[in-house]
Write a protein that holds these residues in place. Structure first.
Motif, PDB file in Angstrom:
ATOM      1  N   GLY A 388       6.715   1.798 -67.306  1.00 20.14           N
ATOM      2  CA  GLY A 388       6.700   0.340 -67.534  1.00 20.14           C
ATOM      3  C   GLY A 388       6.934  -0.421 -66.125  1.00 20.14           C
ATOM      4  O   GLY A 388       6.588  -1.378 -66.164  1.00 20.14           O
ATOM      5  N   HIS A 389       7.464   0.882 -65.223  1.00 21.00           N
ATOM      6  CA  HIS A 389       6.862   0.607 -63.668  1.00 21.00           C
ATOM      7  C   HIS A 389       5.767   0.496 -63.036  1.00 21.00           C
ATOM      8  O   HIS A 389       5.064  -0.663 -62.514  1.00 21.00           O
ATOM      9  CB  HIS A 389       8.196   1.643 -63.073  1.00 21.00           C
ATOM     10  CG  HIS A 389       9.119   1.545 -63.311  1.00 21.00           C
ATOM     11  ND1 HIS A 389      10.394   2.369 -62.579  1.00 21.00           N
ATOM     12  CD2 HIS A 389      10.208   0.569 -63.360  1.00 21.00           C
ATOM     13  CE1 HIS A 389      11.138   1.894 -63.417  1.00 21.00           C
ATOM     14  NE2 HIS A 389      11.775   1.428 -63.615  1.00 21.00           N
ATOM     15  N   ILE A 390       4.640   0.997 -64.208  1.00 13.45           N
ATOM     16  CA  ILE A 390       3.512   1.058 -63.138  1.00 13.45           C
ATOM     17  C   ILE A 390       2.891   0.134 -63.653  1.00 13.45           C
ATOM     18  O   ILE A 390       2.190  -0.725 -63.089  1.00 13.45           O
ATOM     19  CB  ILE A 390       3.434   2.460 -63.887  1.00 13.45           C
ATOM     20  CG1 ILE A 390       3.581   3.741 -62.825  1.00 13.45           C
ATOM     21  CG2 ILE A 390       1.378   2.651 -63.243  1.00 13.45           C
ATOM     22  CD1 ILE A 390       3.901   4.409 -61.652  1.00 13.45           C
ATOM     23  N   GLY A 391       3.021  -0.551 -64.966  1.00  8.62           N
ATOM     24  CA  GLY A 391       2.583  -1.571 -66.120  1.00  8.62           C
ATOM     25  C   GLY A 391       3.080  -2.385 -64.974  1.00  8.62           C
ATOM     26  O   GLY A 391       2.216  -3.449 -64.537  1.00  8.62           O
ATOM     27  N   THR A 392       4.089  -2.666 -64.802  1.00  7.86           N
ATOM     28  CA  THR A 392       4.363  -3.846 -63.723  1.00  7.86           C
ATOM     29  C   THR A 392       3.607  -4.029 -62.186  1.00  7.86           C
ATOM     30  O   THR A 392       3.482  -5.034 -61.612  1.00  7.86           O
ATOM     31  CB  THR A 392       5.904  -3.302 -63.755  1.00  7.86           C
ATOM     32  OG1 THR A 392       6.905  -3.838 -64.964  1.00  7.86           O
ATOM     33  CG2 THR A 392       6.381  -4.908 -62.701  1.00  7.86           C
ATOM     34  N   MET A 393       3.899  -2.494 -62.004  1.00  2.09           N
ATOM     35  CA  MET A 393       2.726  -2.934 -60.355  1.00  2.09           C
ATOM     36  C   MET A 393       1.817  -3.025 -60.416  1.00  2.09           C
ATOM     37  O   MET A 393       0.875  -3.799 -59.453  1.00  2.09           O
ATOM     38  CB  MET A 393       2.944  -1.303 -60.437  1.00  2.09           C
ATOM     39  CG  MET A 393       4.542  -1.140 -59.660  1.00  2.09           C
ATOM     40  SD  MET A 393       5.013   0.694 -58.943  1.00  2.09           S
ATOM     41  CE  MET A 393       4.598   0.624 -57.248  1.00  2.09           C
ATOM     42  N   GLU A 394       1.114  -2.982 -61.638  1.00  4.72           N
ATOM     43  CA  GLU A 394      -0.588  -2.904 -61.628  1.00  4.72           C
ATOM     44  C   GLU A 394      -0.295  -4.120 -61.554  1.00  4.72           C
ATOM     45  O   GLU A 394      -1.576  -5.518 -61.126  1.00  4.72           O
ATOM     46  CB  GLU A 394      -0.904  -2.137 -62.941  1.00  4.72           C
ATOM     47  CG  GLU A 394      -2.346  -2.328 -63.539  1.00  4.72           C
ATOM     48  CD  GLU A 394      -3.070  -3.794 -63.887  1.00  4.72           C
ATOM     49  OE1 GLU A 394      -4.279  -4.400 -63.445  1.00  4.72           O
ATOM     50  OE2 GLU A 394      -2.049  -4.313 -64.500  1.00  4.72           O
ATOM     51  N   ALA A 395       0.444  -5.343 -62.881  1.00  8.83           N
ATOM     52  CA  ALA A 395      -0.072  -6.692 -63.261  1.00  8.83           C
ATOM     53  C   ALA A 395       0.447  -7.448 -61.995  1.00  8.83           C
ATOM     54  O   ALA A 395      -0.671  -7.989 -61.364  1.00  8.83           O
ATOM     55  CB  ALA A 395       1.524  -6.695 -63.900  1.00  8.83           C
ATOM     56  N   VAL A 396       1.901  -7.367 -60.832  1.00  6.61           N
ATOM     57  CA  VAL A 396       1.831  -7.595 -59.415  1.00  6.61           C
ATOM     58  C   VAL A 396       0.596  -7.582 -58.903  1.00  6.61           C
ATOM     59  O   VAL A 396       0.295  -8.927 -58.297  1.00  6.61           O
ATOM     60  CB  VAL A 396       2.530  -7.130 -59.276  1.00  6.61           C
ATOM     61  CG1 VAL A 396       3.373  -8.104 -58.044  1.00  6.61           C
ATOM     62  CG2 VAL A 396       4.093  -6.838 -59.868  1.00  6.61           C
ATOM     63  N   CYS A 397      -0.400  -6.427 -58.734  1.00  2.06           N
ATOM     64  CA  CYS A 397      -1.094  -6.159 -57.669  1.00  2.06           C
ATOM     65  C   CYS A 397      -2.327  -7.151 -58.104  1.00  2.06           C
ATOM     66  O   CYS A 397      -2.987  -8.078 -57.417  1.00  2.06           O
ATOM     67  CB  CYS A 397      -1.724  -4.914 -57.411  1.00  2.06           C
ATOM     68  SG  CYS A 397      -0.409  -4.057 -56.496  1.00  2.06           S
ATOM     69  N   ARG A 398      -2.081  -7.154 -59.378  1.00  3.13           N
ATOM     70  CA  ARG A 398      -3.668  -8.125 -59.934  1.00  3.13           C
ATOM     71  C   ARG A 398      -3.683  -9.312 -59.324  1.00  3.13           C
ATOM     72  O   ARG A 398      -4.525  -9.936 -59.053  1.00  3.13           O
ATOM     73  CB  ARG A 398      -3.317  -7.753 -61.406  1.00  3.13           C
ATOM     74  CG  ARG A 398      -5.646  -8.416 -62.295  1.00  3.13           C
ATOM     75  CD  ARG A 398      -5.130  -7.391 -64.042  1.00  3.13           C
ATOM     76  NE  ARG A 398      -3.835  -6.679 -64.555  1.00  3.13           N
ATOM     77  CZ  ARG A 398      -3.381  -7.863 -65.327  1.00  3.13           C
ATOM     78  NH1 ARG A 398      -3.488  -8.726 -65.070  1.00  3.13           N
ATOM     79  NH2 ARG A 398      -1.928  -7.086 -65.629  1.00  3.13           N
ATOM     80  N   GLN A 399      -2.272 -10.108 -59.866  1.00  2.00           N
ATOM     81  CA  GLN A 399      -1.985 -11.345 -59.509  1.00  2.00           C
ATOM     82  C   GLN A 399      -2.292 -11.356 -58.361  1.00  2.00           C
ATOM     83  O   GLN A 399      -2.822 -12.981 -57.877  1.00  2.00           O
ATOM     84  CB  GLN A 399      -0.389 -11.703 -60.303  1.00  2.00           C
ATOM     85  CG  GLN A 399      -0.392 -13.105 -60.185  1.00  2.00           C
ATOM     86  CD  GLN A 399       0.312 -13.741 -59.115  1.00  2.00           C
ATOM     87  OE1 GLN A 399       0.665 -13.104 -58.483  1.00  2.00           O
ATOM     88  NE2 GLN A 399      -0.215 -14.470 -58.653  1.00  2.00           N
ATOM     89  N   GLN A 400      -1.998 -10.550 -57.311  1.00  2.00           N
ATOM     90  CA  GLN A 400      -1.960 -11.229 -55.340  1.00  2.00           C
ATOM     91  C   GLN A 400      -3.836 -10.489 -55.086  1.00  2.00           C
ATOM     92  O   GLN A 400      -3.420 -10.465 -53.465  1.00  2.00           O
ATOM     93  CB  GLN A 400      -1.084  -9.925 -54.933  1.00  2.00           C
ATOM     94  CG  GLN A 400       0.096 -10.499 -55.321  1.00  2.00           C
ATOM     95  CD  GLN A 400       0.867 -11.827 -54.520  1.00  2.00           C
ATOM     96  OE1 GLN A 400       0.016 -11.761 -53.641  1.00  2.00           O
ATOM     97  NE2 GLN A 400       1.385 -12.493 -55.442  1.00  2.00           N
ATOM     98  N   GLY A 401      -4.307  -9.837 -56.659  1.00  2.00           N
ATOM     99  CA  GLY A 401      -5.593  -9.382 -55.830  1.00  2.00           C
ATOM    100  C   GLY A 401      -5.973  -8.460 -55.301  1.00  2.00           C
ATOM    101  O   GLY A 401      -6.562  -8.352 -54.076  1.00  2.00           O
ATOM    102  N   ILE A 402      -5.029  -7.716 -55.280  1.00  2.00           N
ATOM    103  CA  ILE A 402      -5.215  -5.635 -55.118  1.00  2.00           C
ATOM    104  C   ILE A 402      -5.407  -4.875 -55.842  1.00  2.00           C
ATOM    105  O   ILE A 402      -4.978  -5.083 -56.970  1.00  2.00           O
ATOM    106  CB  ILE A 402      -3.666  -5.913 -54.155  1.00  2.00           C
ATOM    107  CG1 ILE A 402      -3.134  -6.888 -53.409  1.00  2.00           C
ATOM    108  CG2 ILE A 402      -3.090  -4.272 -53.650  1.00  2.00           C
ATOM    109  CD1 ILE A 402      -1.611  -6.809 -53.066  1.00  2.00           C
TER     110      ILE A 402
END
Length: 501
Positions: A388-402
């Motif tokens: 869940g943490h990894i998925g959240t980090m991926e989603a946040v980064c994707r939203q920020q263009g990272i």
């Protein structure tokens, strides 16, 4: 030592220690103090027979009972059930020259040195000569202990002007080390000389490479004194080279393609005396013509919960182009907490402030003793929380263009085929029960992740399986191990087009 044990052990016959566990180690050091040499170690575990237990070959009970009939045996096994089984077996074979560990030191004693420290001194002696800094009582005890473990100390050094002979060894001025080839020697520093290590640094010796404190003798990470409290992460660090960027080491040009590294001690950029894989990765980019900036945010002990907070609080404001996350072991190995976002340091501070700890708090009557909450407990298995943490980090980064790239890190517990180096490392530094527990724990953790349909990570758990001698302990590796990690990540990041010239 009882009189009867003394009669047996000082009769001039060979001595065999029966038991290659923690009790065996304690007894072995006690015998070293008594000047009783151990020739062999016996153990019924077939997996360790043929290996070396603190420089002593491990043989089977059958070999002792058939080929070494005229020897003394010291039974050094913890569980009484097995002690009686061994005693019965010896009596049935007609053996009379055996004693129990209690006959030697009566009750449990605390060895003068931790087993992993002694093990690494022995390891260093295989390709280096050992020097002891400190011609004192502790230094002589260490020399005797090493001698009984088949390690010869070359000479002593001390804060003197002229060399002299002491107990059969030469004591030289410490500055004579300036004239020795550093790659040929390793200096063990006694506790009394622990504050004199600046002299060794002036000579050009490097801590944990050319010298180690004998009471903290390990080749890998440095102590927790490097870290400071952090209100959200529990603890953090400040790199002296760039104090304005708390929690990161900084390599490269500021306007270059920026990669942030996240992870625990295997990623940490300040914890080791040799380059971490982040340092080596940066060197590969630089040497191959890539312009990159690497901000290494790895911190010893961090789990994905801390790394998620660090991403939100510290990484996003830096606006990196990519985040490389090397993780997994700490989540699997520390999965017994229901409140994963609260570090024990934070809990201690809250306890004190609420009057639950410390004399000051208890004396302050105005404190409400239950004046805080840790939120809602999370009962999910560790692998599911991690995913869940990894998925959240991926989603946040994707939203920020990272670009976010997580990697599951390898460990000795998950290694497919263990070399003799690996097996002796486990035998001499870890209990067999703990190793079995950890192997099973990581197997279930990584097994759950592999079965997860939401897996966005790259599985590197087998990356070091073909390396014979890269592990320093259960999860930390040598510079050669870091080199292999860096090479893989360099090829991955360039091959996938994440980093371009």
């Amino acid at each position: 030592m009882t009189y009867e044990a003394g009669v047996v052990l000082y009769n001039g016959k060979k001595n065999v220690l029966w038991g290659a566990g923690q009790k065996g180690f304690q007894t072995l050091l006690a015998l070293c103090d008594l000047g009783i040499y151990i020739d062999l170690v016996c153990d019924s575990n077939e997996k360790i027979q043929g290996l070396c237990f603190f420089n002593k070959k491990v043989v089977s009970p059958e070999e002792i009972l058939t080929e070494y009939r005229d020897c003394n045996i010291i039974i050094a096994v913890e569980k009484e059930k097995y002690v009686r089984e061994i005693e019965s077996r010896l009596r049935q074979s007609g053996r009379e020259h055996f004693v129990f560990w209690r006959d030697i030191y009566g009750c449990d004693i605390r060895p003068a040195y931790k087993r992993e420290y002694i093990y690494w001194m022995i390891r260093d002696s295989y390709d280096r000569k050992i020097i002891i800094y400190g011609a004192d009582e502790e230094g002589e005890r260490l020399r005797r202990t090493l001698y009984m473990l088949d390690v010869e100390v070359d000479f002593f050094v001390d804060d003197i002007e002229n060399e002299y002979e002491w107990d059969g060894k030469t004591v030289k001025p410490v500055y004579d080390l300036f004239y020795v080839k550093k790659e040929e020697y390793k200096v063990a520093v006694t506790a009394a000389k622990g504050r004199q290590t600046e002299k060794l640094k002036k000579i050009g010796l490097r801590e944990r490479i050319d010298y180690n404190l004998c009471y903290e003798y390990m080749p890998n990470r440095r102590t927790a004194e490097l870290y400071i409290l952090d209100p959200h992460l529990g603890y953090n660090f400040i790199d002296g080279k760039n104090p304005g960027l708390a929690g990161f080491t900084d390599l490269g040009e500021k306007n270059a393609f920026t990669i942030v590294l996240l992870g625990g001690s295997a990623t940490d950029g300040i914890a080791y005396p040799f380059p971490c894989w982040g340092d080596l990765l940066y060197a590969k980019f630089r040497d191959n013509g890539y312009r990159v900036r690497i901000l290494n945010g790895g911190c010893a002990g961090y789990k994905s919960s801390q790394e998620l907070v660090k991403l939100m609080r510290d990484v996003l404001p830096l606006k990196p182009d990519a985040v490389v996350h090397y993780t997994g072991f700490n989540d699997a190995n520390n999965c017994d907490r229901e409140y994963v976002f609260v570090h024990p340091y934070q809990r201690e501070i809250l306890d004190y402030m609420a009057g639950l700890q410390g004399a000051g708090g208890k004396e302050s009557e105005h404190y409400n003793r239950k004046a805080y909450t840790l939120g809602t407990a999370d009962p999910r298995p560790a692998w599911e929380i991690f995913a869940g943490h990894i998925g959240t980090m991926e989603a946040v980064c994707r939203q920020q263009g990272i670009c976010y790239v997580p990697f599951l890190q390898p460990s000795l517990a998950t290694k497919g085929k263990r070399s003799v180096w690996d097996q002796e490392l486990i035998l001499n530094t870890l209990s067999s029960d703990y190793m079995s527990f950890l192997t099973d724990l990581l197997g279930r953790f990584y097994g759950g992740l592999r079965e997860s349909e939401a897996g966005i990570w790259e599985d590197l758990t087998s990356l070091l399986d073909d390396c014979d001698d890269v592990y320093l302990d259960i999860c930390h590796v040598t510079e050669a191990g870091n080199e292999k990690i860096a090479q893989y990540l360099f090829e991955y990041l360039t091959g996938k087009g994440i980093v371009n010239k």
